[in-house]
Design an enzyme around this catalytic site. Structure first.
Site, PDB file in Angstrom:
ATOM      1  N   THR A  92      33.957 -33.448 -56.102  1.00  0.00           N
ATOM      2  CA  THR A  92      34.347 -35.028 -56.531  1.00  0.00           C
ATOM      3  C   THR A  92      35.846 -34.944 -55.767  1.00  0.00           C
ATOM      4  O   THR A  92      36.304 -36.130 -55.684  1.00  0.00           O
ATOM      5  CB  THR A  92      34.584 -34.612 -57.920  1.00  0.00           C
ATOM      6  OG1 THR A  92      35.504 -33.820 -58.652  1.00  0.00           O
ATOM      7  CG2 THR A  92      33.000 -34.938 -58.597  1.00  0.00           C
ATOM      8  N   ASP A 148      41.632 -27.284 -53.770  1.00  0.00           N
ATOM      9  CA  ASP A 148      41.109 -25.999 -53.813  1.00  0.00           C
ATOM     10  C   ASP A 148      43.295 -25.233 -53.177  1.00  0.00           C
ATOM     11  O   ASP A 148      43.456 -24.861 -54.048  1.00  0.00           O
ATOM     12  CB  ASP A 148      40.568 -24.757 -52.179  1.00  0.00           C
ATOM     13  CG  ASP A 148      39.002 -24.882 -52.757  1.00  0.00           C
ATOM     14  OD1 ASP A 148      39.030 -25.631 -53.878  1.00  0.00           O
ATOM     15  OD2 ASP A 148      38.039 -24.996 -51.793  1.00  0.00           O
TER      16      ASP A 148
END
Ligand code: ADP
Ligand code: MG
Length: 392
Positions: free
Chosen positions: A39, A179
Site C-alpha cells: 500500500t 521499510d
C-alpha cells in the site's frame, strides 16, 4: 539488539582495515509489517514495527576521497574500494551499492562528504527474507553519515527518504517508503501507523499480553521480487489512470471500498483490476486493524491479517506456495489469532499473532508440515519490537 553486534562489527572492521582507533559504531533495526502490504506506493496506510534485530556499522573517516566497505556477512566479497568521485551504481559492486547509494542520495540533497570513510557492516537480519535488511543497511549508513559529517539538520525522516531514494534510483528497486521509515522511526513496543500519502504518522502501542509475535521464515529467497515488484507498481498505476478518467483521485489510497466497487469497471485490464482491488481493500483493512488494536480487539486485528494474506495470495499474487502452507496451517491451530505473509513477497517470512499456550503447537505443527510439504525446514523467530537507529 544483539549484545555481541558491536564486538562483531568492530572485529570485522579490524580485520578489513587494520585497527579500530577512532571508529564509531551505529545500529539500525529491521522491520516487520503487521498489516498494510503493497500500500505504501499506492498512497495507502502501513503498520510496521522496528525489530530488535538489525544492521551494525563501524565507520571511520579517511583523509582522502576513498570509500572502503567490508561486510562480515559477505566475506567472500572482500573489501570493496571505491571513491566519492565514482558514485554510479555498478553491478560488480554487489551489496555495496546500498551504502554507496545512500552517499549518492545525501549528495543530491546538498550533503556531500569532503573526505571518504572506511565502513564495516554486520547484520543479524536474514537477508532477502522480507524483514528489510536492505533498509536497515541504508538507515544505518544514513545515521553514520549524519554523525560523521555533522549534518545535524538531517532528521530521521530525511534518512528514511534518502534511503528510499538510494534504493529506488541507485539500486533500481522501486520500493515505497515503508521499510526505511519503519527502521528510521522505530519505537520499542510500538508499531507505526503511517499514511504514505501525507507522511503523517502515529505510534500505536502493541500490547500482546499472553501472546507472541511469531515470525517464520520460509527460507525461500525472494529472487524475483525486484522485477515483479516494479511490475505491480506499473499495474497499479495503470488501474489508477483508468479510474482517474472519471474520479478525481490522486492515489488508490484515496478510495473507499464502495467508491472502488462503483467505478471498478473503468479499469480495462482484469489483472490490473485485481491489483487495484488489493491496494484499496488492504488500505481500508489497515485503518480498521489499527482501530481494532487501539480498542484492544486483537481477534479482529488477527482476522484482518488473515484477510490481508488472502488478498495478497489471490488478488495481488505476491505470496508463494511456501508462505501459503505456513499461513494456512497456522489458521487451523486454535490460539493463532492471525497469520499472513509479510514484506514484498515471493518468499520471505510470515508474521503471526499466537496465544502463549499455542506457541509450542504452532512451532511443532508448522515445522513438521513444512518439512513434509516443502522438503526443507522453516526458521522460527520470537522477536521483540525495538527502537530506531542509534549510535552504540
Ligand atoms: P530484504 O531487505 O528483504 O532483506 P533485499 O533483497 O531488499 O532483502 O536486501 C538484501 C540485500 O541487502 C542483500 O543481498 C545485500 O546486498 C544487502 N544487505 C543486507 N544486509 C547486509 C549486510 N549485513 N551486509 C551486506 N549487505 C547486506
Ligand atoms: Mg529490502
Amino acid at each position: 539488539m544483539d549484545p555481541n553486534g558491536k564486538k562483531l562489527v568492530l572485529e570485522g572492521f579490524a580485520q578489513a582495515f587494520g585497527d579500530t582507533e577512532g571508529v564509531r559504531c551505529f545500529f539500525a533495526p529491521g522491520r516487520v509489517n503487521l498489516i498494510g502490504e503493497h500500500t505504501d506506493y499506492n498512497g495507502g496506510h502501513v503498520f510496521p514495527c522496528a525489530l530488535d534485530i538489525g544492521c551494525f556499522a563501524a565507520v571511520r573517516k579517511r583523509e582522502d576521497r576513498v570509500m572502503r566497505f567490508y561486510s562480515v556477512n559477505f566475506p567472500q566479497a572482500g573489501t570493496v574500494t571505491t571513491s566519492l568521485d565514482a558514485l554510479v551504481p555498478q553491478s560488480r559492486s554487489g551489496w555495496t551499492n546500498y551504502p554507496a547509494g545512500v552517499v549518492w542520495a545525501f549528495g543530491t540533497h546538498g550533503c556531500e562528504p569532503d573526505v571518504g570513510f572506511d565502513m564495516a557492516i554486520y547484520g543479524d537480519i536474514p537477508n532477502g527474507s522480507g524483514l528489510s535488511s536492505s533498509a536497515a543497511l541504508e538507515v544505518v549508513t544514513g545515521t553514520a553519515l549524519r554523525a560523521l559529517y555533522g549534518w545535524d539538520k538531517v532528521t530521521n525522516v530525511d534518512i528514511a527518504l534518502l534511503g528510499q531514494l538510494a534504493e529506488n534510483e541507485y539500486n533500481g528497486m522501486k520500493c515505497g517508503i515503508m521499510d526505511q521509515f519503519a527502521s528510521a522511526m522505530g519505537k520499542a513496543g510500538n508499531a507505526i501507523f503511517l499514511d504514505t500519502n501525507t507522511m503523517e504518522y502515529a505510534y500505536a502501542p502493541v500490547h500482546l499480553e499472553g501472546m507472541k509475535l511469531m515470525i517464520v521464515n520460509t527460507n525461500r529467497k525472494h529472487s524475483l521480487v525486484d522485477s515483479e515488484y516494479n511490475l505491480r507498481r506499473e499495474q497499479c498505476a495503470a488501474a489508477l489512470a483508468d479510474l482517474q478518467k472519471e474520479l478525481p483521485v490522486k492515489t488508490l489510497g484515496d478510495l473507499t471500498e464502495e467508491e472502488f466497487e462503483a467505478h471498478k469497471d473503468l479499469i480495462t485490464d482484469p489483472v490490473c483490476l485485481r491489483r487495484a482491488r488489493h491496494a484499496v481493500y488492504e488500505n481500508r483493512r489497515t485503518i480498521e486493524a489499527v482501530a481494532a488494536l487501539r480498542r484492544g480487539d486483537i481477534e479482529e486485528f488477527g482476522r484482518l491479517m488473515n484477510a490481508s494474506h488472502v488478498s495478497l495470495r489471490d488478488d495481488y499474487e505476491t505470496s508463494c506456495p511456501e508462505a501459503d502452507i505456513l499461513t494456512e496451517e497456522a489458521w487451523k491451530i486454535p490460539g493463532v489469532l492471525g497469520s499472513r505473509i509479510t514484506g514484498g513477497g515471493f518468499g520471505g517470512c510470515t508474521v503471526s499473532i499466537v496465544k502463549d499456550e499455542a506457541v509450542d503447537t504452532f512451532v511443532e505443527t508448522l515445522d513438521r508440515v513444512y518439512r513434509e510439504k516443502v522438503g526443507y525446514p522453516a526458521t522460527f523467530y520470537r522477536l521483540g519490537i525495538g527502537d530506531g537507529p542509534t549510535e552504540i
